[in-house]
Design a protein around this motif. Structure first.
Motif, PDB file in Angstrom:
ATOM      1  N   ILE A 187       0.842  -1.208   0.000  1.00  0.00           N
ATOM      2  CA  ILE A 187       0.000   0.000   0.000  1.00  0.00           C
ATOM      3  C   ILE A 187       0.873   1.251   0.000  1.00  0.00           C
ATOM      4  O   ILE A 187       0.611   2.208  -0.737  1.00  0.00           O
ATOM      5  CB  ILE A 187      -0.947  -0.006   1.217  1.00  0.00           C
ATOM      6  N   LEU A 188       1.928   1.248   0.812  1.00  0.00           N
ATOM      7  CA  LEU A 188       2.838   2.385   0.861  1.00  0.00           C
ATOM      8  C   LEU A 188       3.519   2.601  -0.477  1.00  0.00           C
ATOM      9  O   LEU A 188       3.615   3.741  -0.965  1.00  0.00           O
ATOM     10  CB  LEU A 188       3.883   2.156   1.958  1.00  0.00           C
ATOM     11  N   HIS A 189       3.976   1.521  -1.103  1.00  0.00           N
ATOM     12  CA  HIS A 189       4.633   1.625  -2.411  1.00  0.00           C
ATOM     13  C   HIS A 189       3.679   2.203  -3.448  1.00  0.00           C
ATOM     14  O   HIS A 189       4.047   3.101  -4.219  1.00  0.00           O
ATOM     15  CB  HIS A 189       5.116   0.238  -2.844  1.00  0.00           C
ATOM     16  N   SER A 190       2.442   1.712  -3.451  1.00  0.00           N
ATOM     17  CA  SER A 190       1.431   2.203  -4.387  1.00  0.00           C
ATOM     18  C   SER A 190       1.141   3.689  -4.163  1.00  0.00           C
ATOM     19  O   SER A 190       1.015   4.459  -5.114  1.00  0.00           O
ATOM     20  CB  SER A 190       0.149   1.381  -4.227  1.00  0.00           C
ATOM     21  N   TYR A 191       1.056   4.076  -2.910  1.00  0.00           N
ATOM     22  CA  TYR A 191       0.778   5.482  -2.572  1.00  0.00           C
ATOM     23  C   TYR A 191       1.924   6.388  -3.040  1.00  0.00           C
ATOM     24  O   TYR A 191       1.690   7.462  -3.596  1.00  0.00           O
ATOM     25  CB  TYR A 191       0.561   5.620  -1.071  1.00  0.00           C
ATOM     26  N   LEU A 195       1.978   9.491  -5.729  1.00  0.00           N
ATOM     27  CA  LEU A 195       2.501  10.825  -5.427  1.00  0.00           C
ATOM     28  C   LEU A 195       3.474  11.292  -6.500  1.00  0.00           C
ATOM     29  O   LEU A 195       3.455  12.453  -6.919  1.00  0.00           O
ATOM     30  CB  LEU A 195       3.185  10.834  -4.069  1.00  0.00           C
ATOM     31  N   GLN A 196       4.354  10.374  -6.925  1.00  0.00           N
ATOM     32  CA  GLN A 196       5.341  10.717  -7.963  1.00  0.00           C
ATOM     33  C   GLN A 196       4.655  11.072  -9.293  1.00  0.00           C
ATOM     34  O   GLN A 196       5.047  12.006  -9.968  1.00  0.00           O
ATOM     35  CB  GLN A 196       6.319   9.562  -8.159  1.00  0.00           C
ATOM     36  N   LYS A 197       3.611  10.311  -9.623  1.00  0.00           N
ATOM     37  CA  LYS A 197       2.880  10.587 -10.866  1.00  0.00           C
ATOM     38  C   LYS A 197       2.119  11.893 -10.785  1.00  0.00           C
ATOM     39  O   LYS A 197       1.887  12.566 -11.817  1.00  0.00           O
ATOM     40  CB  LYS A 197       1.915   9.445 -11.167  1.00  0.00           C
ATOM     41  N   GLY A 198       1.746  12.275  -9.563  1.00  0.00           N
ATOM     42  CA  GLY A 198       0.969  13.501  -9.385  1.00  0.00           C
ATOM     43  C   GLY A 198       1.810  14.758  -9.425  1.00  0.00           C
ATOM     44  O   GLY A 198       1.283  15.866  -9.523  1.00  0.00           O
ATOM     45  N   LYS A 199       3.142  14.595  -9.374  1.00  0.00           N
ATOM     46  CA  LYS A 199       4.026  15.777  -9.403  1.00  0.00           C
ATOM     47  C   LYS A 199       4.113  16.362 -10.800  1.00  0.00           C
ATOM     48  O   LYS A 199       4.085  15.672 -11.778  1.00  0.00           O
ATOM     49  CB  LYS A 199       5.422  15.392  -8.915  1.00  0.00           C
TER      50      LYS A 199
END
Length: 199
Positions: A187-191, A195-199
């Motif tokens: 779950i942490l990895h997916s989150y 976040l990286q894609k949202g930058k």
């Protein structure tokens, strides 16, 4: 991105306190039912090995379900992403391991150490496993499908309580703790990818 419904700053301590409190619940119910919740925690190498091996199928199923694109599974992923993601993101993997260990110990002591044998004493092993697993599923029911999945996992853990014909609570404790830790990491990895894609 949606606001988390759990305060990320308070999540770890709150979760640890809540999970730890389940041991007190187990002690109270055990006192009422005249059951020692710790009686069948027996430390031996075979129980540890059974626990480690028993975790693998659950992790593989978790990975497989994580790849399936179904609306019901997407809903679960979204709930876990928005509630746990921001909170897990604030912590080191060792914190996640500690939380998973506490959850594994406390929930297994309550459900497999007290509730399952309590029901078994009156209705037999099959009913004990099924009834305690339904209760476990209801406690974890964030969605209808998640209830079914949690109930199935609980049945699996209930069967492992008497694996090899010897009752040992250590085995389901290890499976539960390691599985929770694995789920937290995924779950942490997916989150963090989101976040990286949202930058």
């Amino acid at each position: 991105m949606n606001e988390p419904t759990i305060d990320p700053e308070k999540f770890f301590k709150t979760a640890c306190y809540f999970e730890s409190a389940l041991i007190l619940v187990a002690l109270l119910l055990g006192w009422i039912a005249d059951i020692n919740p710790f009686e069948f925690i027996i430390f031996d190498e075979q129980a540890v090995m059974n626990g480690i091996i028993g975790t693998l199928p659950l992790c593989l199923i978790f990975i497989a379900l994580n790849q399936l694109q179904l609306d019901s599974l997407d809903k679960i992923r979204q709930v876990l992403h928005t509630t746990l993601g921001p909170s897990l993101h604030k912590h080191h993997w060792t914190d996640l391991f500690i939380l998973a260990a506490i959850a594994g110990v406390s929930e297994e002591i309550l459900f497999r150490g007290v509730i399952q044998p309590w029901i078994e004493n009156s209705w037999g092993m099959v009913v004990g496993i099924l009834a305690s697993s339904v209760i476990f599923g209801l406690v974890h029911a964030v969605t209808a499908l998640y209830f079914v999945m949690a109930t199935a996992v609980s049945i699996y853990l209930g069967l492992y309580l008497d694996y090899d014909g010897t009752r040992n609570l250590l085995t389901p404790i290890i499976i539960h703790g390691l599985y929770d830790f694995f789920a937290f990491v995924v779950i942490l990895h997916s989150y963090r990818l989101a976040l990286q894609k949202g930058k």
